[in-house]
Design a protein around this motif. Structure first.
Motif, PDB file in Angstrom:
ATOM      1  N   SER B  39       0.797  -1.221   0.000  1.00 19.81           N
ATOM      2  CA  SER B  39       0.000   0.000   0.000  1.00 19.81           C
ATOM      3  C   SER B  39       0.833   1.275   0.000  1.00 19.81           C
ATOM      4  O   SER B  39       0.286   2.345  -0.205  1.00 19.81           O
ATOM      5  CB  SER B  39      -0.962   0.004   1.183  1.00 19.81           C
ATOM      6  OG  SER B  39      -0.238   0.029   2.380  1.00 19.81           O
ATOM      7  N   ILE B 281       2.531 -16.387  -1.288  1.00 22.57           N
ATOM      8  CA  ILE B 281       2.730 -17.507  -0.361  1.00 22.57           C
ATOM      9  C   ILE B 281       1.362 -18.151  -0.154  1.00 22.57           C
ATOM     10  O   ILE B 281       0.399 -17.467   0.222  1.00 22.57           O
ATOM     11  CB  ILE B 281       3.292 -17.016   0.991  1.00 22.57           C
ATOM     12  CG1 ILE B 281       4.660 -16.362   0.797  1.00 22.57           C
ATOM     13  CG2 ILE B 281       3.360 -18.169   1.996  1.00 22.57           C
ATOM     14  CD1 ILE B 281       5.784 -17.301   0.406  1.00 22.57           C
ATOM     15  N   ARG B 388      -0.723  -4.117   9.294  1.00 24.47           N
ATOM     16  CA  ARG B 388      -2.176  -4.214   9.389  1.00 24.47           C
ATOM     17  C   ARG B 388      -2.700  -5.648   9.553  1.00 24.47           C
ATOM     18  O   ARG B 388      -3.878  -5.848   9.861  1.00 24.47           O
ATOM     19  CB  ARG B 388      -2.825  -3.523   8.175  1.00 24.47           C
ATOM     20  CG  ARG B 388      -4.343  -3.541   8.172  1.00 24.47           C
ATOM     21  CD  ARG B 388      -4.934  -2.982   9.475  1.00 24.47           C
ATOM     22  NE  ARG B 388      -6.347  -3.312   9.641  1.00 24.47           N
ATOM     23  CZ  ARG B 388      -6.798  -4.363  10.333  1.00 24.47           C
ATOM     24  NH1 ARG B 388      -5.962  -5.216  10.904  1.00 24.47           N
ATOM     25  NH2 ARG B 388      -8.096  -4.571  10.444  1.00 24.47           N
TER      26      ARG B 388
HETATM   27  C1  LIG Z   1      -4.970   4.488   0.146  1.00 19.95           C
HETATM   28  C2  LIG Z   1      -4.251   4.463   1.450  1.00 19.95           C
HETATM   29  C3  LIG Z   1      -3.851   5.656   2.038  1.00 19.95           C
HETATM   30  C4  LIG Z   1      -3.186   5.660   3.249  1.00 19.95           C
HETATM   31  N1  LIG Z   1      -2.757   6.849   3.741  1.00 19.95           N
HETATM   32  C5  LIG Z   1      -2.009   6.861   4.870  1.00 19.95           C
HETATM   33  C6  LIG Z   1      -1.458   8.055   5.350  1.00 19.95           C
HETATM   34  O1  LIG Z   1      -1.633   9.117   4.758  1.00 19.95           O
HETATM   35  N2  LIG Z   1      -0.732   8.032   6.483  1.00 19.95           N
HETATM   36  C7  LIG Z   1      -0.502   6.863   7.159  1.00 19.95           C
HETATM   37  O2  LIG Z   1       0.188   6.898   8.166  1.00 19.95           O
HETATM   38  N3  LIG Z   1      -1.021   5.699   6.719  1.00 19.95           N
HETATM   39  C8  LIG Z   1      -1.766   5.674   5.583  1.00 19.95           C
HETATM   40  N4  LIG Z   1      -2.256   4.497   5.114  1.00 19.95           N
HETATM   41  C9  LIG Z   1      -2.145   3.317   5.925  1.00 19.95           C
HETATM   42  C10 LIG Z   1      -0.920   2.528   5.787  1.00 19.95           C
HETATM   43  O3  LIG Z   1      -0.498   2.491   4.467  1.00 19.95           O
HETATM   44  C11 LIG Z   1      -1.290   1.139   6.324  1.00 19.95           C
HETATM   45  O4  LIG Z   1      -1.210   1.151   7.645  1.00 19.95           O
HETATM   46  C12 LIG Z   1      -0.463   0.116   5.775  1.00 19.95           C
HETATM   47  O5  LIG Z   1      -1.068  -0.186   4.551  1.00 19.95           O
HETATM   48  C13 LIG Z   1      -0.311  -1.158   6.507  1.00 19.95           C
HETATM   49  O6  LIG Z   1       0.798  -1.675   5.894  1.00 19.95           O
HETATM   50  P1  LIG Z   1       1.180  -3.186   5.783  1.00 19.95           P
HETATM   51  O7  LIG Z   1       2.568  -3.185   5.331  1.00 19.95           O
HETATM   52  O8  LIG Z   1       0.815  -3.851   7.024  1.00 19.95           O
HETATM   53  O9  LIG Z   1       0.221  -3.830   4.675  1.00 19.95           O
HETATM   54  P2  LIG Z   1       0.100  -3.609   3.111  1.00 19.95           P
HETATM   55  O10 LIG Z   1       0.657  -2.337   2.711  1.00 19.95           O
HETATM   56  O11 LIG Z   1      -1.297  -3.888   2.789  1.00 19.95           O
HETATM   57  O12 LIG Z   1       1.033  -4.729   2.476  1.00 19.95           O
HETATM   58  C14 LIG Z   1       0.723  -6.080   2.408  1.00 19.95           C
HETATM   59  C15 LIG Z   1       1.640  -6.752   1.436  1.00 19.95           C
HETATM   60  O13 LIG Z   1       1.593  -8.143   1.553  1.00 19.95           O
HETATM   61  C16 LIG Z   1       1.385  -8.741   0.300  1.00 19.95           C
HETATM   62  N5  LIG Z   1       0.762 -10.031   0.507  1.00 19.95           N
HETATM   63  C17 LIG Z   1      -0.433 -10.297   1.105  1.00 19.95           C
HETATM   64  N6  LIG Z   1      -0.632 -11.623   1.143  1.00 19.95           N
HETATM   65  C18 LIG Z   1       0.440 -12.206   0.578  1.00 19.95           C
HETATM   66  C19 LIG Z   1       0.802 -13.564   0.335  1.00 19.95           C
HETATM   67  N7  LIG Z   1       0.024 -14.563   0.682  1.00 19.95           N
HETATM   68  N8  LIG Z   1       1.974 -13.823  -0.281  1.00 19.95           N
HETATM   69  C20 LIG Z   1       2.795 -12.801  -0.644  1.00 19.95           C
HETATM   70  N9  LIG Z   1       2.488 -11.507  -0.422  1.00 19.95           N
HETATM   71  C21 LIG Z   1       1.326 -11.204   0.180  1.00 19.95           C
HETATM   72  C22 LIG Z   1       0.569  -7.723  -0.420  1.00 19.95           C
HETATM   73  O14 LIG Z   1       0.516  -7.901  -1.784  1.00 19.95           O
HETATM   74  C23 LIG Z   1       1.287  -6.460  -0.001  1.00 19.95           C
HETATM   75  O15 LIG Z   1       2.450  -6.283  -0.746  1.00 19.95           O
HETATM   76  C24 LIG Z   1      -2.937   4.449   3.907  1.00 19.95           C
HETATM   77  C25 LIG Z   1      -3.344   3.241   3.336  1.00 19.95           C
HETATM   78  C26 LIG Z   1      -3.968   3.229   2.098  1.00 19.95           C
HETATM   79  C27 LIG Z   1      -4.373   1.928   1.499  1.00 19.95           C
END
Ligand SMILES: Cc1cc2nc3c(=O)[nH]c(=O)nc-3n(C[C@H](O)[C@H](O)[C@H](O)COP(=O)(O)OP(=O)(O)OC[C@H]3O[C@@H](n4cnc5c(N)ncnc54)[C@H](O)[C@@H]3O)c2cc1C
Ligand SMILES: Cc1cc2nc3c(=O)[nH]c(=O)nc-3n(C[C@H](O)[C@H](O)[C@H](O)COP(=O)(O)OP(=O)(O)OC[C@H]3O[C@@H](n4cnc5c(N)ncnc54)[C@H](O)[C@@H]3O)c2cc1C
Ligand code: SF4
Ligand code: SF4
Lengths: 534, 416, 399
Positions: B39, B281, B388
């Motif tokens: 994201s 995965i 997340r």
């Molecule tokens: C549109 C948007 C705007 C945002 N704006 C802000 C902001 O302005 N400020 C702020 O602080 N936060 C913001 N956030 C929130 C922040 O980006 C989230 O907290 C963050 O997305 C959480 O990150 P993450 O790395 O846990 O998950 P994600 O970013 O969702 O990453 C998950 C990753 O795992 C991969 N994946 C999932 N399952 C598998 C699998 N089985 N095998 C291999 N890969 C897999 C996915 O493809 C992805 O690459 C925003 C989020 C979004 C979506």
């Protein structure tokens, strides 16, 4: 002081149809609608222009009406109709006896039902289940209810009809056993109005019981809720009906880029009770699965519900014009000038309007005949305008825009001609800023919701996540006199969409909701701003 | 040899990239397996730590409010030290890359304007954005770009004026005109930011803004100040325009997150971290409380990855780390069941921004970020969940997205 | 065609792909993957739409790589392009660019020097330019003898352990040496290499140019051949990422009725790496004196979810001297960048990569994909070799 010969209450297909018909015959009519156009069932329905096949066995008379009106509408309202044809499909589990009865009933009603070899049907509709056993082709089609209402309204206005949206009828005055005025409230300003008139037409659909009540009459109309599911893509290009004794959830209707499955039926506490439940959504999926086995993999855009007026005949001094719909002249109960119309289908709205207008005209002594069966509803744009439009509209959306706008396309294209940039604000349904601007300036447009219904902006994949905000910004920049604010309007828009997804909160639609929350709450803090901005 | 590493990270969102980076900085061999770009590719670059608690906006520094959070909140699990260390680490990284981040004020959250004229409490912002300079300004210029569909200055100004904080300010608006270029597509911030990355683009932006420096105390812009070279763009603007510039928060395709992502990816490449892209995965091989290997699906069949430690950064429902069907909710690799109210309507509230069950749903972990079952017993000792995929918080309403992603990523990288 | 390929539902309009598409980044007319792919797909189902911007898509797969929701974006584009090609006038240029193997076979009767003179002299280039093949494009040169011809006389130690090789058109026609380097390494690992006669072009260029039916025909015979070797327990390898992608990912997307069973083509670099893991091939310790070089990861390799085994091999023998350039797509995308209308786009796309290479000061670059290598040499003037060739060199030097 306001005055008209006829005041029509209800701006759905029926009411608008009557407004147009009376106006065409030179009768001075005013229509009051408490919400935007097609606020009621006419925008919360299935979108099927019935061939009548659905009713052939149960109600052959209604089936006949359908096929006749179906044929007429394809002619006079072709901009609102997509001539898809329909399939009636039986699975191996369905009773073949019913199919035989159905075929002969269709013949009686004058509905052409031709057998289609299963292999051919599967070639035409590859998503259909390979387990189907019998397929017939019928002249079903799809109709855009909102567009139909809108084009009727434009035409009615052209003939001098008056349309007042966001005006709620709040009272009906009578004197000496005759109606003499309708009291109304402007829902946006709160202002009270009084319309003097000789006739009041109660075309309030599921609300018609309430309207009758305003005149002190008792009409036994109880609302019945039907839930539908809109899917993200057109997985069938024809209407698909299940060929068995009619039940819930067995019709699929392609509607532009989406498909709608419906419907359920259950008593509703009020006409406004249009919130679908998860139980209904799950039930529909279960019922739809035998025809489209991949249905659970299709993304649900939203679930929605409309209410039908269930009329318990015999409760009032009713006279059935047909078994399909009811026209009640309350003169028989001692109130002259008050006529209620309800029941029927969107497919037969024109016929209903014709019959009602005939009745009013006969009483008024107006002899001008009805012309709605022959005179096209829409004035099409010129060939020159169409040619010009292809410069600006992507893909096939020139035709779509021409159908949505009719001759007004010229105004939109001229706006585009005059401007250096021609943004497509809604990328999912391919709607241009110029069209949105044009519609937003229409006197009958009062909200973003009205713009959406008329242009289809925000009705596609992203469900308005991107375009609603863009539209508000662009319209503000262009000084369009709609009072829009991203905070309130987008929040309301998101709330409305949430209502449609909440009962289907799983799968891809849930991801979409999460994306919407990330954009509007995490990124833009709309949820906080609602409380902080003054 | 190839498919083994000290640490295997699944997912390339902010949590995964950052956890991998910190682990690699600590000398571990690290491999990332990911399915999509995560994201960061669509979110903003302002790092929110905590903007709301109990529905109240947090204007001061978030630490006091963080101390009050429920025990299952990821911040409570990792503790203030991890949060501060993570933020320190990401700041150092951005500074090294020439795009420093900073707080407006050590004592306060920063209120950052958005393209719809709202203000969001955030913590770390691009340094040259000068944080709260908007609130201090008497004369604000809101600039858009002619032909933009995502940002309309008139609207931004009208909405910003609705904040008591900005009642006294006067607003001017302008649409900057980009050098003409034939195009069929309408302009997005991404297009302009890419243009501004080039010397001509930067010159254009400086030239366009300079006239307003004398009539405004702050220039509010959509996020167009470069992607790859945003640091030097901001520095040049500072030198050439002589007026603080604040970028607005925007909608995808967002520019800010791409900047952060580019910085993280560059650093990961320099640290020799291997990224396996476009691989999902699909399951885990486990024995008792150990995860032995993760199995991916790519071309030509499955591949098996082993590592001493596994960090799961697969995100939530949106990222693909959690799945929900009408009847069940599950973590997607290990199939960890998440408790779920039976009736679908009970999983959410009627108001769209209400306090929903489903938005807080996620994997329950202990202080080592190892998943625990309903009884609190650890499921796998060498698996750590970050970002997340974790339960117990709703980043959207509390504004804590990147804060939690980085803090938990940092903490997990220190458990391996 | 799989039903799923009509279904655009997985797209939630998150716009991730839009930011990652190299063509959209440099071209203001291309609406980008989300719109040409899933968003237009919803309208394609409804019938006739004009696809005037579709030809911009390079089929580079960066959209697929970045999409978090597994939307088959580039497949939507290619299937739509095939429909477009069916309905529109035949393009001799596109046919030529996508039927290189056939042309090569026909031209095979002519000596290579003459072919090259014929194909590459200014007059011919002007003619090709008129056909729509850019006069500036770095067309590869035919080799004197094809790889298959060379293999007929190539001495190999016999072995019980056998592998088959799918050379792919590029190695066969233009770059036999890379193929021979692979054979050398495999021999060294104790394998005897068979080059089956019955394989034809993998069909990817045909798909990319809209000749879906020709691609289907090739897929059918290729898949049968592949399956027969796999059934014998003989792995079939390829050193070309695009061929591998076509066999293992695209075939299943476009022709699921053909790609049945468990047969799979294997990435040769990954196979060699496994030989090392199994102890069949000993690699020398990293060369401390190795000259610095930059590795470019072909997009079609990144799209496969198997990582960068070629880079791992290089790192094993050259250590830190080899670095991943990590500067995006090179722009060429098979025959895309040869086309007159795309040449400029391709060069702009490749610019960041070219700059990275030039600024780094390295004298040598490396990449698995044949056309990427041609493009890198064209854009930087630096030699670009297949990783396997470099690994062979290192092993030979060691002796
Ligand atoms: C549109 C948007 C705007 C945002 N704006 C802000 C902001 O302005 N400020 C702020 O602080 N936060 C913001 N956030 C929130 C922040 O980006 C989230 O907290 C963050 O997305 C959480 O990150 P993450 O790395 O846990 O998950 P994600 O970013 O969702 O990453 C998950 C990753 O795992 C991969 N994946 C999932 N399952 C598998 C699998 N089985 N095998 C291999 N890969 C897999 C996915 O493809 C992805 O690459 C925003 C989020 C979004 C979506
Ligand atoms: C679930 C469902 C699916 C259907 N599918 C189909 C189909 O596929 N094909 C088909 O042909 N038919 C279908 N129908 C039937 C069809 O939708 C209706 O017959 C038709 O829309 C009724 O139109 P109407 O104008 O009578 O009522 P409505 O459209 O409901 O209009 C009544 C209007 O009165 C207004 N109103 C109420 N009170 C007041 C007041 N006090 N003052 C002013 N205005 C007031 C309301 O706001 C409303 O707009 C379906 C019906 C349902 C419920
Ligand atoms: S395949 Fe490449 S060029 Fe085509 S849309 Fe996807 S990213 Fe863009
Ligand atoms: S195709 Fe994938 S990456 Fe692109 S917008 Fe749709 S879901 Fe997002």
């Amino acid at each position: 002081m306001n005055q008209a010969t006829v005041v029509i209450i209800g701006g759905g297909a029926t009411g608008i149809g009557i407004l147009r018909d009376l106006s065409m015959r030179g009768v001075h009519a005013v229509l009051l609608e408490k919400g935007g156009l097609a606020n009621g069932t006419s925008s919360r329905f299935h979108g099927l222009l019935h061939s009548g096949g659905r009713y052939a066995v149960g109600d052959n008379e209604a089936a006949k009406e359908c096929i006749e009106e179906n044929t007429i509408l394809r002619r006079v309202g072709k901009e609102c109709v997509e001539e898809t044809e329909g399939f009636f499909v039986a699975t191996k589990h369905d009773d073949p006896e019913y199919a035989r009865a159905w075929v002969s009933a269709c013949e009686r009603a004058g509905i052409a039902a031709q057998p289609v070899p299963v292999a051919e049907a599967l070639r035409l509709e590859p998503n259909l289940s390979p387990n189907i056993s019998t397929v017939y082709r019928v002249p079903d089609a799809c109709v855009d209810g909102f567009r139909l209402v809108w084009h009727n309204a434009v035409s009615a206005r052209r003939y001098g009809g008056t349309l007042l949206t966001y005006h709620e009828a709040t009272g009906i005055e009578q004197a000496n056993g005759r109606v003499c005025a309708v009291l109304a409230r402007n829902c946006q300003t709160g202002e009270s109005l009084r319309f003097e008139c000789s006739y009041v037409i109660n075309a309030a659909g599921s609300w018609s019981g309430q309207i009758a009540h305003l005149a002190g009459l008792d009409v036994q109309v109880s609302p019945d809720r039907g839930t539908l599911i809109a899917f993200n893509h057109r997985f069938t290009s024809r209407v698909v009906n299940r060929l068995h004794k009619s039940a819930d959830g067995d019709i699929f209707v392609p509607h532009g880029s989406i498909t709608i499955l419906g419907t359920t039926s259950s008593p509703a506490p009020s006409p406004e009770s249009n919130r679908p439940s998860s139980a209904e959504v799950l039930r529909l999926l279960e019922l739809g699965e035998p025809l489209f086995p991949d249905i659970r993999q299709y993304r649900i855009l939203r679930a929605f519900a409309g209410t039908r007026p269930l009329y318990s005949a015999g409760s009032g001094a009713g006279r059935s014009a047909s078994r399909g719909f009811h026209i009640v002249d309350h003169a028989e109960e001692g109130l002259h000038g008050m006529i209620s119309i309800f029941g029927g289908k969107l497919t037969t709205y024109r016929l209903m309007a014709e019959k009602l207008s005939d009745l009013v005209c006969a009483q008024l002594g107006v002899s001008t005949p009805c012309r709605t069966a022959t005179e096209p509803m829409v004035r099409p744009p010129s060939a020159e305008t169409l040619a010009k439009a292809t410069k600006y509209f992507p893909m096939h959306s020139t035709t779509l825009a021409a159908h949505r706008l009719g001759e007004a396309l010229e105004t939109v294209v001229n706006t585009m001609d005059a401007e250096p940039e021609h943004p497509i604000l809604c990328e999912c349904e391919m709607v241009s800023l110029a069209e949105i601007d044009y519609v937003a300036r229409d006197p009958d447009t009062h909200s973003l919701h009205d713009v959406r219904l008329r242009t289809r902006m925000g009705m596609g994949t992203c469900q308005g996540t991107f375009c609603s905000l863009r539209a508000i910004g662009a319209l503000t920049e262009r000084n369009v006199p709609l009072n829009l604010s991203p905070t309130e309007d987008v929040a309301q828009f998101l709330q409305e969409r949430w209502k449609g997804v909440r009962p289907a909160l799983w799968g891809t639609q849930m991801k979409e909701i999460m994306l919407g929350r990330a954009i509007y709450a995490a990124s833009l803090n709309l949820d906080g701003a609602i409380h902080e901005q003054q | 040899m190839n498919s083994n590493s000290d640490v295997l990270v699944v997912g390339s969102g902010p949590a995964g990239l950052f956890a991998a980076l910190v682990a690699a900085q600590r000398g571990k061999t690290v491999r990332i397996v990911t399915q999509g770009a995560g994201s960061l590719a669509i979110c903003g670059s302002n790092i929110d730590v905590l903007g709301y608690a109990q529905g109240q906006r947090i204007d001061e520094a978030p630490w006091a409010a963080i101390a009050q959070l429920a025990p299952e909140h990821p911040y409570s699990l990792v503790g203030e030290h991890s949060i501060r260390s993570a933020l320190h680490c990401i700041s150092a990284l951005c500074a090294k890359a020439g795009s420093p981040l900073s707080h407006a004020d050590e004592e306060k959250n920063t209120l950052v304007p958005s393209i719809v004229g709202t203000l969001k409490p955030s913590w770390l912002c691009p340094a040259s954005a000068q944080g709260n300079s908007l609130l201090a300004a008497r004369r604000v210029l809101v600039a858009g770009i002619e032909g933009f569909k995502d940002c309309h200055p008139a609207l931004v100004a009208r909405q910003l004026k609705r904040y008591p904080e900005l009642k006294q300010a006067s607003f001017q608006t302008v649409n900057l005109i980009m050098p003409p270029q034939p195009r069929k597509r309408t302009l997005s911030p991404l297009d302009v930011a890419r243009f501004v990355d080039s010397p001509e683009g930067l010159a254009w932006l400086c030239r366009s803004l300079r006239p307003y420096a004398s009539t405004a105390d702050v220039l509010v812009l959509p996020p167009v100040c470069g992607i790859e070279h945003s640091g030097s763009v901001m520095a040049t603007l500072g030198k050439e325009v002589h007026c603080p510039v604040v970028e607005m928060l925007s909608i995808p395709p967002a520019v800010g997150g791409l900047r952060l992502r580019a910085i993280l990816c560059r650093e990961l490449a320099a640290l020799g971290v291997n990224i396996v892209e476009n691989a999902t995965i699909v399951r885990a091989e486990t024995a008792g409380k150990q995860c032995l290997a993760l199995i991916s699906k790519g071309t030509g069949g499955e591949r098996r990855y082993t590592a001493k430690h596994i960090i799961i950064a697969t995100g939530g429902i949106l990222g693909g780390g959690l799945n929900m069907s009408p009847t069940a909710a599950q973590e997607s690799i290990f199939g960890i069941e998440l408790p779920l109210p039976e009736v679908i309507e009970d999983r959410s509230q009627e108001a769209v921004f209400g306090d929903h069950y489903f938005t807080r749903m996620g994997v329950q972990v202990n202080a080592d970020l190892c998943p625990v079952g309903a009884d609190g017993a650890v499921l796998f000792n060498n698996v750590h969940f970050v970002g997340r995929a974790l339960g117990g918080y709703d980043y959207a309403t509390e504004k804590s997205g990147l804060g939690v992603a980085f803090a938990t990523g940092w903490a997990a990288a220190h458990k391996v | 065609m799989a039903k799923i390929h009509y279904n655009p539902d997985a797209c939630i309009a998150c716009n991730t792909c839009v930011a990652q598409c190299p063509v959209a980044a440099v071209n203001a007319d291309f609406p980008g993957p989300r719109i040409t792919g899933p968003a237009s797909q919803r309208f394609r189902i409804m019938g006739n739409i004009d696809e005037e911007t579709l030809h911009f898509c390079a089929n580079c797969k960066n959209c697929d790589i970045s999409c978090p929701h597994n939307v088959p974006i580039s497949a939507f584009n290619m299937i739509a392009r095939a429909e477009f090609t069916k309905k529109n006038p035949f393009s001799l240029r596109d046919w030529m660019l996508s039927h290189g193997a056939l042309l090569g076979r026909k031209l095979g009767l002519v000596p290579a020097w003459l072919r090259n003179v014929g194909m590459l002299n200014p007059l011919t280039r002007r003619l090709l330019d008129m056909l729509g093949i850019s006069a500036s494009a770095p067309l590869p040169q035919f080799a004197a003898q094809t790889f298959k011809q060379r293999m007929r006389t190539y001495p190999q130690p016999a072995s019980q352990r056998k592998v088959a090789l799918f050379p792919g058109c590029y190695i066969d026609l233009y770059d036999p040496q890379t193929g021979l380097d692979l054979v050398w390494l495999l021999n060294k690992a104790g394998y005897e290499v068979i080059v089956p006669n019955n394989f034809d072009c993998c069909g990817l260029p045909m798909v990319a140019n809209g000749f879906m039916e020709d691609a289907r025909a090739n897929a059918r015979s290729n898949w049968a051949e592949l399956s027969s070797w796999c059934a014998k327990g003989i792995p079939v390898l390829t050193a070309c990422p695009s061929c591998n992608l076509m066999f293992n990912r695209d075939l299943a997307e476009y022709f699921p009725e053909i790609a049945t069973g468990t047969a799979a083509l294997r990435d040769a670099q990954e196979f060699v790496l496994e030989c090392v893991e199994r102890g069949e091939l000993a690699l020398p310790a990293p060369d401390p004196q190795a000259q610095p070089m930059l590795y470019h990861a072909p997009c079609h390799l990144r799209a496969q979810g198997l990582g960068l085994p070629g880079l791992s091999l290089l790192q094993a023998v050259f250590g830190k001297a080899v670095r991943n350039a990590d500067a995006g797509c090179c722009g060429i995308s098979g025959s895309y960048g040869f086309k007159k209308e795309n040449y400029g786009i391709a060069q702009s796309i490749g610019q960041p990569l070219f700059e990275t290479i030039t600024k780094s000061g390295v004298a040598l670059t490396t990449s698995e994909c044949g056309t990427c290598r041609v493009q890198i040499m064209h854009g930087t003037g630096k030699p670009c070799l297949h990783p396997l060739s470099l690994v062979r060199r290192r092993l030979e030097l060691q002796h």
